[in-house]
Enzyme design. Structure first.
Site, PDB file in Angstrom:
ATOM      1  N   SER A 243       1.257  11.311   2.628  1.00 43.97           N
ATOM      2  CA  SER A 243       0.041  10.895   1.957  1.00 43.97           C
ATOM      3  C   SER A 243       0.256   9.496   1.397  1.00 43.97           C
ATOM      4  O   SER A 243       1.336   8.933   1.515  1.00 43.97           O
ATOM      5  CB  SER A 243      -0.294  11.862   0.819  1.00 43.97           C
ATOM      6  OG  SER A 243       0.590  11.624  -0.260  1.00 43.97           O
ATOM      7  N   LYS A 244      -0.786   9.009   0.771  1.00 45.47           N
ATOM      8  CA  LYS A 244      -0.756   7.663   0.202  1.00 45.47           C
ATOM      9  C   LYS A 244       0.468   7.427  -0.699  1.00 45.47           C
ATOM     10  O   LYS A 244       0.984   6.318  -0.770  1.00 45.47           O
ATOM     11  CB  LYS A 244      -2.031   7.429  -0.629  1.00 45.47           C
ATOM     12  CG  LYS A 244      -3.230   7.002   0.193  1.00 45.47           C
ATOM     13  CD  LYS A 244      -3.774   5.711  -0.385  1.00 45.47           C
ATOM     14  CE  LYS A 244      -4.765   4.964   0.444  1.00 45.47           C
ATOM     15  NZ  LYS A 244      -5.166   5.314   1.714  1.00 45.47           N
TER      16      LYS A 244
END
Ligand code: GLU
Length: 479
Positions: A243-244
């Site tokens: 994820s980010k």
């Protein structure tokens, strides 16, 4: 005839997971002389955007993953889904459901409190004709639900995971068409995969639970069931889903970082598969030959940015100067370096001596800029260490020699520097370090006489003179 597809929902940027799916589908299509199809799953107008579609197309092109058909847009195919939903209704394989959100929510909450699992209780399947007529008269919104055959097991043979099975009892009567007439993912996906004659569905492992539902739909609609291959999850180095938080997940961010698309494609290929042996660096063409769908790993893949950076620097070293020039141009323009004046041959030589030490196109652009900019910035430690009184003294001597040198090239500039050192009973390094600092502002870089040669006499003289005026107090103004 192999026909595969990717079916992104256009709700954001093209991320690592989608790009990896695209790559595996592409490789499988190419090695089988099949077709790679692009379908945009934009059934949810509130989340789908035109920009995201553009970003997906741009990202695929940047990676050289060209599709053969499409993009098809599900938003343009609503009448088709309706037609198939009606077939299922007519055959008693689907039914209208009038249940309100409130009712469903209350039922779920009740089950939760009683620690029961809950799935749709078929309340509307058992409505009498009269009840239905009443609801219709009142214009209560209705969805269409699929009647799941619960007395059987759903089984399929996944190319990667082998046999997978689930009891029909554990699948709820899922929705096909929402109250506003839009199709759900599972329904539109099956209708499209069937009509587009997809032979192999290659997608992320999180879709396995959907695959069970989809198989039931294939059967109910008398469609041929494709092969399925579910690709492993991509995790960050900490073992959590990518994820980010782990850094860039959008392909385009890697473009901005100056990663070469061919390096990224190579790295993506290794997220769940490897050609065996120690072979790690291979071209897209080679990957097409080597890729084996059945050899894709079941275990999670780990996305390791350092590994990608390493791979990129390998690609930088191996790339032709022309390739790098093409890639680095936008990064030079971004730095406001006007290129029209610069002759390409000179740029290619600058690249030649700098590509070994540039991990990405941004670093290469920074290294090139040293040769093109009027002003350079100086490393503070370097100024302290090599542009002290002694360093400047040596540079002054060298300046005289270089000013008098008419045939100014790599060999001659080295020769006269060494002679000078010898005559003055000093080490060549005592000239070379201040010279590197004067020319590049840095402590390290390409072989110094390559730098001298590429810069040429005029710029070398100018930069030495400039360095002689630098003091620790005023150098920072230049930074
Ligand atoms: N629109 C789905 C997604 O983006 C497609 C999944 C599939 O390939 O079937 O996840």
């Amino acid at each position: 005839m192999v026909r595969v597809r990717i079916a992104p929902s256009p709700t954001g940027a093209i991320h690592i997971g989608l790009a990896r799916s695209a790559l595996y589908n592409f490789l499988f299509a190419r090695q089988n002389n099949g077709k790679f199809i692009l379908r945009i799953e934009d059934t949810d107008p509130s989340r789908s955007t035109r920009e995201s579609v553009e970003a997906i197309l741009e990202g695929l092109k940047w990676l050289s993953l060209y599709w053969d058909e499409g993009p098809y847009f599900q938003s343009q195919r609503f009448p088709i889904y309706k037609e198939y939903a009606e077939i299922l209704l007519k055959e008693g394989r689907a039914y209208y459901c009038y249940c309100s959100q409130e009712r469903l929510k209350a039922e779920k909450e009740k089950a939760l409190k009683e620690k029961r699992s809950w799935q749709y209780d078929r309340h509307c399947l058992y409505l009498s004709k009269k009840e239905k007529e009443k609801l219709e008269r009142e214009g209560v919104p209705k969805v269409i639900r699929f009647l799941v055959p619960s007395e059987r097991n759903i089984v399929f043979e996944d190319i990667i995971h082998g046999r997978i099975e689930k009891s029909g009892r554990d699948v709820e009567d899922f929705i096909l068409l929402r109250a506003d007439g839009t199709p759900t993912y599972n329904f539109a996906c099956v209708v499209d995969d069937a009509l587009m004659e997809i032979t192999h569905v290659i997608r992320a492992v999180e879709h396995i639970s959907n695959t069970f539902k989809q198989i039931l739909l294939y059967e109910a609609l008398n469609f041929k069931i494709p092969y399925f291959a579910h690709l492993p999850l991509i995790l960050g180095k900490d073992g959590k889903k990518l994820s980010k938080r782990h850094g860039a997940v959008s392909i385009m961010e890697y473009k901005k970082m100056g990663i070469l698309p061919e390096a990224l494609v190579n790295y993506l290929a290794l997220l769940g598969w490897s050609p065996g042996g120690d072979l790690e660096i291979f071209s897209l063409e080679e990957a097409i030959k080597l890729f084996k769908l059945e050899k894709v790993k079941k275990s999670n893949a780990i996305f390791d940015f350092q590994k990608l950076e390493w791979m990129n620097s390998e690609y930088m070293k191996r790339s032709t100067n022309e390739r790098l020039l093409m890639g680095v141009k936008p990064f030079l323009i971004e730095r406001n370096l006007s290129l029209d004046k610069e002759d390409e041959r000179r740029l290619l030589t600058i690249i030649e001596i700098n590509k070994e030490r540039s991990r990405n196109l941004n670093e290469l652009a920074d290294n090139i800029a040293i040769y093109l900019k009027e002003e350079i910035t100086y490393d503070e430690e370097g100024v302290k260490k090599f542009l002290d009184e002694k360093g400047k003294e040596n540079l002054k001597e060298l300046l005289k020699v270089y000013e008098d040198l008419t045939d100014f090239n790599k060999e001659t500039t080295e020769k006269v520097l060494r002679e000078l050192a010898n005559n003055l009973n000093k080490k060549p390094a005592e000239f070379i370090h201040p010279l590197r600092l004067a020319l590049t502002g840095k402590l390290v870089g390409p072989p110094i006489f390559d730098v001298v040669n590429v810069m040429g006499k005029e710029l070398v003289i100018k930069r030495i003179k400039k360095a002689l005026t630098l003091t620790l107090d005023n150098y920072s103004q230049n930074n």
